[in-house]
Design a protein around this motif. Structure first.
Motif, PDB file in Angstrom:
ATOM      1  N   GLU A  63     -64.622   5.077 -27.183  1.00  0.00           N
ATOM      2  CA  GLU A  63     -65.439   5.656 -26.129  1.00  0.00           C
ATOM      3  C   GLU A  63     -65.814   4.554 -25.154  1.00  0.00           C
ATOM      4  OE1 GLU A  63     -68.953   7.679 -24.220  1.00  0.00           O
ATOM      5  OE2 GLU A  63     -68.857   5.727 -25.199  1.00  0.00           O
ATOM      6  N   GLN A 113     -67.785   6.765 -42.530  1.00  0.00           N
ATOM      7  CA  GLN A 113     -68.411   7.844 -41.768  1.00  0.00           C
ATOM      8  C   GLN A 113     -68.063   9.211 -42.352  1.00  0.00           C
ATOM      9  OE1 GLN A 113     -68.359   5.212 -37.654  1.00  0.00           O
ATOM     10  NE2 GLN A 113     -67.282   7.162 -37.663  1.00  0.00           N
ATOM     11  N   LEU A 120     -66.781  13.186 -33.760  1.00  0.00           N
ATOM     12  CA  LEU A 120     -67.806  12.163 -33.964  1.00  0.00           C
ATOM     13  C   LEU A 120     -67.457  11.268 -35.143  1.00  0.00           C
ATOM     14  CD1 LEU A 120     -70.982  14.413 -33.528  1.00  0.00           C
ATOM     15  CD2 LEU A 120     -69.919  12.947 -31.805  1.00  0.00           C
ATOM     16  N   ASP A 126     -72.790   7.845 -32.594  1.00  0.00           N
ATOM     17  CA  ASP A 126     -73.213   9.243 -32.463  1.00  0.00           C
ATOM     18  C   ASP A 126     -73.175  10.034 -33.767  1.00  0.00           C
ATOM     19  OD1 ASP A 126     -73.431   8.461 -29.886  1.00  0.00           O
ATOM     20  OD2 ASP A 126     -72.080   9.965 -29.039  1.00  0.00           O
ATOM     21  N   ILE A 127     -72.247   9.735 -34.667  1.00  0.00           N
ATOM     22  CA  ILE A 127     -72.148  10.481 -35.920  1.00  0.00           C
ATOM     23  C   ILE A 127     -73.432  10.350 -36.738  1.00  0.00           C
ATOM     24  CG2 ILE A 127     -71.042   8.527 -37.072  1.00  0.00           C
ATOM     25  CD1 ILE A 127     -70.546  12.301 -37.822  1.00  0.00           C
ATOM     26  N   THR A 134     -81.843   7.714 -31.490  1.00  0.00           N
ATOM     27  CA  THR A 134     -81.911   8.234 -32.859  1.00  0.00           C
ATOM     28  C   THR A 134     -83.220   7.821 -33.516  1.00  0.00           C
ATOM     29  OG1 THR A 134     -79.498   8.136 -33.052  1.00  0.00           O
ATOM     30  CG2 THR A 134     -80.750   8.274 -35.101  1.00  0.00           C
ATOM     31  N   THR A 171     -67.991  18.578 -25.890  1.00  0.00           N
ATOM     32  CA  THR A 171     -67.388  17.527 -26.707  1.00  0.00           C
ATOM     33  C   THR A 171     -66.493  16.628 -25.856  1.00  0.00           C
ATOM     34  OG1 THR A 171     -67.395  18.952 -28.644  1.00  0.00           O
ATOM     35  CG2 THR A 171     -65.878  17.094 -28.699  1.00  0.00           C
ATOM     36  N   ARG A 202     -72.457  14.119 -23.930  1.00  0.00           N
ATOM     37  CA  ARG A 202     -72.335  13.343 -25.163  1.00  0.00           C
ATOM     38  C   ARG A 202     -73.623  13.378 -25.979  1.00  0.00           C
ATOM     39  NH1 ARG A 202     -72.862   6.932 -25.225  1.00  0.00           N
ATOM     40  NH2 ARG A 202     -73.507   6.815 -27.409  1.00  0.00           N
ATOM     41  N   TYR A 203     -74.772  13.297 -25.300  1.00  0.00           N
ATOM     42  CA  TYR A 203     -76.047  13.267 -26.015  1.00  0.00           C
ATOM     43  C   TYR A 203     -76.325  14.598 -26.715  1.00  0.00           C
ATOM     44  CZ  TYR A 203     -76.775   9.224 -22.946  1.00  0.00           C
ATOM     45  OH  TYR A 203     -76.639   8.041 -22.264  1.00  0.00           O
ATOM     46  N   ARG A 234     -73.599  15.178 -29.894  1.00  0.00           N
ATOM     47  CA  ARG A 234     -73.779  14.398 -31.115  1.00  0.00           C
ATOM     48  C   ARG A 234     -74.843  14.980 -32.036  1.00  0.00           C
ATOM     49  NH1 ARG A 234     -76.258   8.922 -28.425  1.00  0.00           N
ATOM     50  NH2 ARG A 234     -78.398   9.611 -28.038  1.00  0.00           N
TER      51      ARG A 234
END
Length: 478
Positions: free
Chosen positions: A63, A105, A144, A151-152, A193, A347, A446-447, A450
């Motif tokens: 990204e 992940q 993600l 982001d994941i 986060t 996405t 994107r925000y 996620r």
């Protein structure tokens, strides 16, 4: 006593309507034996599904911001909005071409999905597999998990915190410790986060008087301590890599960008440049239309004035002064940004073939990976998110509406069961995420993407519980 009654019955028959203990035990053993193959299938298939985009791509997905995280280990200074904790995490997997990071992940995602179902007494391997398949096809989750980006951990962090706080007593010691460490790590990977998890902890203490034992004090304390540990983890990593005991910089600059995009900065400069000498005053009529163009554009005024190093102090000054100078405008802009962020859930934003900074970082510090990176489908512009979002966006928006319906119906009845409490928690998390990201950074797909997949997950959990209650399906060990 029960077994004595059975023995005293003619021919050893149980009382009418009762099942012999031996029969029930046989059924449990049979159920466990039948579930065992599905448990193995789920454990193998789900991580593969989660990493399907990266496997198809031939290299982990990149990204626009990936390069900033990768460079933290090598450059020795703090970069705005780039967590050194996540940078160290990436560095540990570089010898595997970052497949080790993706495996972690995927396995963490599998673990937390399963743990969520287990504490809600809905853990069946086939059910877990079915939910994972739907999430893979209908949400951003596999994209993600397949990407080198923080982001994941945003959505997974919310679920982990919920389990740790609300269902602490259902966890083994090793699960409790592992979940604590994971939540701390998730909080340290991104300031947004951290903010969402902090907001959830604060909300937990606020509603504690109404929910009573549903929110154990021990769980709330552990939830808060994960944030303390996450903050300590980030400060320690920042000091280790840069020699500075400081938080990740960039908040003021990012907030400034959002205010500039809303026209607030231009208004402030027009109102005050005759009284205060600022670097931006000569350029007040040349400010770009978007924060992204200002902060990341090649020919931006921001670049001419020294980027963050040259502009941090002035941007913080203008952002602070403009907040006090135009409170009503700021409030209206914040409400609009939050509302817009809630519906920006597409996405793939930033995952394109044009990410020159990330390419440059890999070429500079990881030249052995350049060939594999350049050969990936992403770098040949072969990923098309438009068709994907024909599914993902409607599913995300519908999921949020259904989630709100579940939470509001429970509040109307003044009774929250475990699933409805999770739905309310995710609603608060989504609102908090929209506020933090929309107001500080400005709305971006994107925000939203996620975080919004956990709304779909909770809706699927509610549907699974409804089906289980309707057809009498008991939870099987997974």
């Amino acid at each position: 006593m029960h077994s004595r009654r059975i023995l005293n019955m003619p021919n050893g028959a149980p009382p009418t309507g009762e099942t012999p203990i031996s029969t029930r035990s046989t059924r449990v053993l049979y159920t466990r034996a039948a579930a065992a193959p599905w448990a193995w299938i789920a454990a193998i298939v789900i991580p593969v599904l989660l990493l399907a985009p990266a496997i198809w791509n031939g290299y982990p997905l990149l990204e626009y911001d990936t390069g900033g995280y990768l460079a933290r280990w090598y450059e020795g200074y703090l970069e705005p909005s780039r967590s050194t904790v996540y940078g160290i995490y990436l560095h540990l997997g570089k010898d595997s071409f970052f497949w080790l990071n993706l495996a972690c992940q995927a396995l963490l995602t599998l673990w937390i999905l399963h743990l969520t179902l287990r504490v809600l007494s809905l853990a069946q391997p086939l059910r877990l597999l079915a939910i994972a398949v739907i999430l893979t096809l209908a949400t951003a989750l596999p994209w993600l998990a397949s990407m080198l980006l923080t982001d994941i951990f945003a959505g997974l962090g919310v679920l982990a915190l919920f389990i740790l706080v609300v269902h602490n007593g259902k966890l083994s010691t090793i699960e409790r410790v592992s979940l604590f460490l994971y939540t701390s790590f998730a909080a340290a990977t991104h300031t947004a986060t951290f903010g969402v998890l902090l907001g959830l902890c604060c909300a937990g203490w606020v509603v504690k008087p109404w929910l009573g034992r549903r929110l154990p004090i021990a769980g709330l304390i552990q939830g808060c301590l994960t944030l303390v540990a996450g903050a300590a983890m980030l400060l320690a990593a920042n000091y280790a890599l840069s020699g500075r005991l400081a938080w990740t910089p960039g908040g003021a600059g990012v907030s400034f960008g959002r205010m500039m995009q809303d026209g607030i900065v231009a208004r402030y400069l027009n109102d005050h440049c005759d009284k205060i000498k600022l670097k931006l005053c000569p350029y007040r009529n040349q400010l770009p239309a978007t924060a992204d163009d200002f902060l990341w554009g090649n020919d931006s005024v921001f670049n001419k004035l020294g980027r963050f190093e040259g502009m941090n102090g002035e941007m913080e000054f203008i952002a602070t002064q403009a907040l006090a100078a135009y409170p009503l405008w700021q409030t209206e802009a914040a409400v609009e940004a939050t509302a817009e962020q809630l519906v920006q859930v597409g996405t793939g934003e930033g995952t394109t073939g044009w990410i020159p900074h990330t390419y440059g970082i890999i070429e500079r510090y990881l030249p052995e990976q350049v060939k594999a990176m350049r050969a990936a489908r992403q770098q040949h512009w072969n990923i098309k998110f438009a068709a994907i979002n024909w599914i993902h966006i409607p599913v995300a928006l519908t999921s949020m509406l259904l989630l709100a319906g579940i939470a509001l119906a429970a509040l109307w009845r003044r009774r929250l069961d475990d699933v409805e409490l999770l739905a309310a928690t995710v609603c608060v998390a989504l609102l908090g995420n929209a506020f933090i990201c929309g107001v500080i950074s400005g709305p971006h797909n994107r925000y939203g993407a996620r975080m919004v997949w956990i709304a779909t997950f909770v809706v699927l959990i509610a549907a699974a519980r409804s089906l289980a209650n309707r057809y009498g399906s008991a939870s099987r060990p997974a």
